[in-house]
Design an enzyme around this catalytic site. Structure first.
Site, mmCIF file in Angstrom:
data_model
loop_
_atom_site.group_PDB
_atom_site.id
_atom_site.type_symbol
_atom_site.label_atom_id
_atom_site.label_comp_id
_atom_site.label_asym_id
_atom_site.label_seq_id
_atom_site.Cartn_x
_atom_site.Cartn_y
_atom_site.Cartn_z
ATOM 1 N N ASN A 227 0.933 -0.968 0.178
ATOM 2 C CA ASN A 227 0.259 -0.083 0.166
ATOM 3 C C ASN A 227 0.509 1.014 0.053
ATOM 4 O O ASN A 227 0.104 1.890 -0.750
ATOM 5 C CB ASN A 227 -0.639 0.318 1.015
ATOM 6 C CG ASN A 227 -0.383 0.058 2.499
ATOM 7 O OD1 ASN A 227 0.862 -0.704 2.751
ATOM 8 N ND2 ASN A 227 -1.334 0.186 3.355
ATOM 9 N N LYS B 201 12.332 -8.210 0.790
ATOM 10 C CA LYS B 201 11.163 -8.838 0.139
ATOM 11 C C LYS B 201 9.734 -7.986 0.129
ATOM 12 O O LYS B 201 9.333 -7.789 0.627
ATOM 13 C CB LYS B 201 10.532 -10.136 0.967
ATOM 14 C CG LYS B 201 9.861 -11.322 0.198
ATOM 15 C CD LYS B 201 8.775 -11.029 -0.950
ATOM 16 C CE LYS B 201 7.494 -11.364 -0.345
ATOM 17 N NZ LYS B 201 6.552 -10.944 -1.388
ATOM 18 N N ALA C 19 6.219 -6.120 -2.175
ATOM 19 C CA ALA C 19 4.738 -6.451 -2.245
ATOM 20 C C ALA C 19 4.447 -7.535 -3.992
ATOM 21 O O ALA C 19 5.449 -7.069 -4.335
ATOM 22 C CB ALA C 19 3.429 -5.868 -2.049
ATOM 23 N N SER D 160 -0.449 -7.968 6.864
ATOM 24 C CA SER D 160 -2.110 -8.364 7.493
ATOM 25 C C SER D 160 -1.299 -8.830 9.224
ATOM 26 O O SER D 160 -0.036 -9.335 9.261
ATOM 27 C CB SER D 160 -2.428 -8.478 6.697
ATOM 28 O OG SER D 160 -1.937 -10.284 6.095
ATOM 29 N N GLU E 84 4.258 -4.629 11.794
ATOM 30 C CA GLU E 84 3.329 -3.317 11.789
ATOM 31 C C GLU E 84 2.160 -3.589 10.749
ATOM 32 O O GLU E 84 3.119 -4.375 9.731
ATOM 33 C CB GLU E 84 3.954 -2.120 11.261
ATOM 34 C CG GLU E 84 5.550 -1.843 11.510
ATOM 35 C CD GLU E 84 5.207 -0.649 12.886
ATOM 36 O OE1 GLU E 84 4.145 -0.328 12.720
ATOM 37 O OE2 GLU E 84 5.830 -0.252 13.170
ATOM 38 N N CYS F 228 -3.103 1.965 6.075
ATOM 39 C CA CYS F 228 -3.218 1.300 8.059
ATOM 40 C C CYS F 228 -4.046 1.604 8.794
ATOM 41 O O CYS F 228 -5.106 1.332 9.805
ATOM 42 C CB CYS F 228 -1.984 0.132 8.161
ATOM 43 S SG CYS F 228 -0.771 1.426 8.466
ATOM 44 N N GLU G 55 -11.487 -4.809 8.840
ATOM 45 C CA GLU G 55 -10.432 -4.032 7.903
ATOM 46 C C GLU G 55 -11.320 -4.493 6.677
ATOM 47 O O GLU G 55 -10.721 -5.133 5.558
ATOM 48 C CB GLU G 55 -9.083 -4.629 8.644
ATOM 49 C CG GLU G 55 -7.979 -3.410 8.068
ATOM 50 C CD GLU G 55 -6.532 -3.853 7.846
ATOM 51 O OE1 GLU G 55 -6.605 -4.642 7.284
ATOM 52 O OE2 GLU G 55 -5.938 -2.774 7.834
HETATM 53 P P1 NAD Z 1 0.180 -8.971 3.328
HETATM 54 O O1 NAD Z 1 -0.297 -9.434 4.368
HETATM 55 O O2 NAD Z 1 -0.832 -9.608 2.521
HETATM 56 O O3 NAD Z 1 1.565 -9.194 2.868
HETATM 57 C C1 NAD Z 1 2.975 -8.396 3.795
HETATM 58 C C2 NAD Z 1 4.170 -9.245 2.741
HETATM 59 O O4 NAD Z 1 3.967 -10.228 3.240
HETATM 60 C C3 NAD Z 1 3.968 -8.718 1.585
HETATM 61 O O5 NAD Z 1 5.754 -8.946 0.634
HETATM 62 C C4 NAD Z 1 3.461 -10.643 0.949
HETATM 63 O O6 NAD Z 1 4.421 -10.911 0.342
HETATM 64 C C5 NAD Z 1 4.195 -11.125 2.733
HETATM 65 N N1 NAD Z 1 3.473 -12.508 2.836
HETATM 66 C C6 NAD Z 1 2.681 -12.663 3.034
HETATM 67 N N2 NAD Z 1 2.452 -14.221 3.196
HETATM 68 C C7 NAD Z 1 3.841 -14.454 3.524
HETATM 69 C C8 NAD Z 1 4.325 -15.147 4.227
HETATM 70 N N3 NAD Z 1 3.264 -16.496 4.829
HETATM 71 N N4 NAD Z 1 5.054 -15.022 5.622
HETATM 72 C C9 NAD Z 1 5.885 -14.403 5.273
HETATM 73 N N5 NAD Z 1 6.407 -12.861 3.965
HETATM 74 C C10 NAD Z 1 4.652 -12.993 3.389
HETATM 75 O O7 NAD Z 1 0.091 -7.078 2.529
HETATM 76 P P2 NAD Z 1 -0.587 -6.798 2.185
HETATM 77 O O8 NAD Z 1 -1.756 -6.933 1.702
HETATM 78 O O9 NAD Z 1 0.299 -6.462 0.878
HETATM 79 O O10 NAD Z 1 -0.475 -4.731 3.143
HETATM 80 C C11 NAD Z 1 -2.117 -4.359 3.869
HETATM 81 C C12 NAD Z 1 -1.493 -5.079 5.307
HETATM 82 O O11 NAD Z 1 -0.610 -4.233 5.916
HETATM 83 C C13 NAD Z 1 -2.936 -4.495 6.221
HETATM 84 O O12 NAD Z 1 -3.416 -5.161 6.705
HETATM 85 C C14 NAD Z 1 -2.466 -3.422 6.775
HETATM 86 O O13 NAD Z 1 -3.172 -2.629 7.470
HETATM 87 C C15 NAD Z 1 -1.291 -4.048 6.832
HETATM 88 N N6 NAD Z 1 -0.214 -2.004 6.626
HETATM 89 C C16 NAD Z 1 0.135 -2.052 8.262
HETATM 90 C C17 NAD Z 1 1.142 -0.960 8.366
HETATM 91 C C18 NAD Z 1 1.284 -0.869 9.577
HETATM 92 O O14 NAD Z 1 2.634 -0.044 9.655
HETATM 93 N N7 NAD Z 1 1.009 -0.878 10.425
HETATM 94 C C19 NAD Z 1 1.235 -0.297 7.359
HETATM 95 C C20 NAD Z 1 1.015 -1.084 6.308
HETATM 96 C C21 NAD Z 1 0.180 -2.357 6.074
#
Ligand code: NAD
Length: 485
Positions: free
Chosen positions: A150, A173, A175, A227, A248, A282, A378
């Site tokens: 995002n 790594k 997105a 997430s 995060e 987020c 969410e």
């Molecule tokens: P996601 O959790 O789907 O993916 C995040 C990253 O993790 C990606 O690079 C993905 O390829 C990787 N990933 C996926 N499965 C994994 C696994 N099993 N092991 C290790 N890595 C893995 O999140 P998203 O859809 O890219 O982003 C949206 C989410 O992120 C929302 O829930 C949002 O609230 C959260 N977010 C939080 C913050 C914060 O600062 N707290 C900021 C931005 C986004």
């Protein structure tokens, strides 16, 4: 684009690739490799040499190189923000602000690291008068930064710049849907003097390679933004090798509007906070908790404001709402809206997907505090669920009735009420006079409860990317000559 391993641009060992699409049009843009376990092992092995070279590089030199990275981002701002908009549908004005922020992050950590001092202990404990104890912040070694779609550049380089500033080797790594701008900035970092085994980028499906990184030997820390579900999975795997963790994670942030708020300001904050990045933030306000006496006025004014929005191509300078990241994301928001309506809410504005990846700004009324959207669902899209309350206590109860605790916003002209509300809301930060959609690069940013652990910001990430080692000079103050020994 290709992966960046050990100073080279490489394909996956088995040549498998993943397509990257233009989010707004769904046109093909490029491919990135789908890394194999061998590719991940190669990056981890190269990082072992990288961490030594970089850890031995003097602090002032590392900081000088990071400043060069910031300058390279500045010089390439236009092409980087166009690439970012194209690969994710973020409107161009926001893409420009995000990439510019990435440059500021490099500068912030470069400056802070130059003055990141250890401590010297006092002689408070009896018997320690002849010892001197001081501490130094030493690099952890290899940090894997797993980052979300995002705010791909800002959130990635918050981790990367901090980890590099204090002497770690880094494996990114990014997105899966939109890795290109992150990779282009990593190339600029190489061109600016970061060695090719100190900063590397691996690409592929998170469930496969993210998990490999979380489990691998040879990685000392995982810094993940993503997430909550993925955070739990990463933590479960990382603990097997006792890796450090910064997480995060997700949120369902409350925006509390009391009846004595400046209603026009409350509406402006609600709309800008919720619509930034098309609602895929987020910390965007996701639950509008509004005192019942002003609910109609607030809702009508929000809708009036939504009607004036300029929709269109994210590349146009005057577009105010871009697309979501992909078709699946738009369908997911639709399902969430339909689910909330099935639970008894009314959709009085919007509610539909258009042009495959766009979602209409949507207002849901009659949302009760028990519905999923008011608790733990969410919604990553431009959706405004309106939840009424009568008393201060009820507002706080609804705000806290969630497993998440990222940020929050409170609107009232009564500063005492605002501070009391802020102190009662369980969140990493509370914005008074605004929505929780706020981040300053210096602030200790992060959540409580299921929103994660650790804090990121120029004020604090360096501590999370180092360990503080004590150097104990035992009996150093004994006067050996006068003792005659
Ligand atoms: P996601 O959790 O789907 O993916 C995040 C990253 O993790 C990606 O690079 C993905 O390829 C990787 N990933 C996926 N499965 C994994 C696994 N099993 N092991 C290790 N890595 C893995 O999140 P998203 O859809 O890219 O982003 C949206 C989410 O992120 C929302 O829930 C949002 O609230 C959260 N977010 C939080 C913050 C914060 O600062 N707290 C900021 C931005 C986004």
């Amino acid at each position: 684009m290709k992966m960046m391993i050990d100073g080279m641009h490489v394909d996956a060992k088995d040549k498998a690739t993943i397509p990257v699409l233009n989010s707004a049009t769904q046109e093909f843009l490029d491919t990135v490799p789908a890394a194999t376990p061998e590719d991940i092992s190669a990056a981890i092995e190269a990082a072992q040499a990288g961490k030594k070279i970089w850890g031995d590089t003097p602090q002032y030199k590392r900081s000088e190189i990071l400043i060069k990275c910031a300058e390279a981002i500045d010089r390439n701002l236009d092409s980087l923000c166009r690439l970012l908009t194209t690969e994710m549908g973020k409107i161009i004005t926001e893409a420009r602000a995000e990439v510019d922020c990435a440059a500021q992050i490099f500068r912030g950590f470069a400056e802070m690291a130059n003055h990141f001092y250890g401590q010297t202990m006092s002689e408070f404990q009896k018997g320690s008068e002849t010892d001197i104890i001081f501490t130094r912040h030493e690099p952890l070694g290899v940090v894997a930064c797993i980052t979300p779609f995002n705010y791909p550049t800002e959130l990635c380089y918050h981790k990367v710049a901090a980890a590099l500033a204090v002497g770690n080797a880094v494996i990114i790594k990014p997105a899966t849907d939109n890795p290109l701008t992150v990779m282009r900035i990593a190339e600029l970092c190489w061109e600016s003097g970061i060695p090719g085994n100190v900063l590397q980028v691996v690409t592929g499906q998170g469930q496969k390679i993210g998990r490999l990184l979380a489990s691998a030997q040879g990685i000392d820390k995982i810094s993940l933004t993503g997430s909550t579900e993925v955070g739990v999975d990463v933590a479960t795997h990382a603990v097997q090798t006792m890796k450090r963790l910064s997480l995060e994670l997700g949120g369902n942030d409350p925006f509390v509007v009391f009846e004595d708020a400046d209603m026009d300001l409350a509406v402006a904050e609600a709309v800008s906070g919720r619509l930034k990045n098309a609602g895929q933030t987020c910390v965007s306000p996701k639950r509008f908790i509004v005192q019942n006496t002003v609910m109609n006025e607030f809702t009508e004014k929000v809708i009036d404001s939504l009607k004036k929005l300029k929709l269109g191509s994210p590349l146009s300078e005057d577009t105010q709402l871009g697309s979501l990241i992909n078709i699946k994301a738009a369908q997911r928001v639709l399902e969430q809206v339909e689910h909330t309506v099935a639970q008894g809410a009314k959709c009085i504005y919007g509610g539909k997907v258009y042009d495959q990846t766009y979602f209409q700004p949507t207002v849901l009324t009659g949302v009760t505090k028990e519905m999923d959207v008011a608790v733990d669902m969410e919604v990553f899209g431009p959706v405004f669920p309106m939840i009424g309350f009568d008393t201060f206590e009820e507002a706080i109860e609804i705000a806290n009735n969630t497993p998440y605790g990222l940020q929050a916003g409170v609107m009232t002209k009564d500063s005492s009420k605002a501070i009391r509300a802020a102190s009662r809301i369980k969140a990493g930060a509370v914005v008074i006079n605004g929505s929780g959609n706020y981040r300053n690069i210096d602030q200790p940013f992060g959540g409580v409860k299921m929103s994660g652990m650790g804090r990121e910001g120029v004020c604090c990430t360096l501590a999370e990317m180092t360990h503080e080692k004590s150097y104990i000079l035992k009996r150093i103050m004994v006067d050996n000559e006068s003792c005659g020994s």
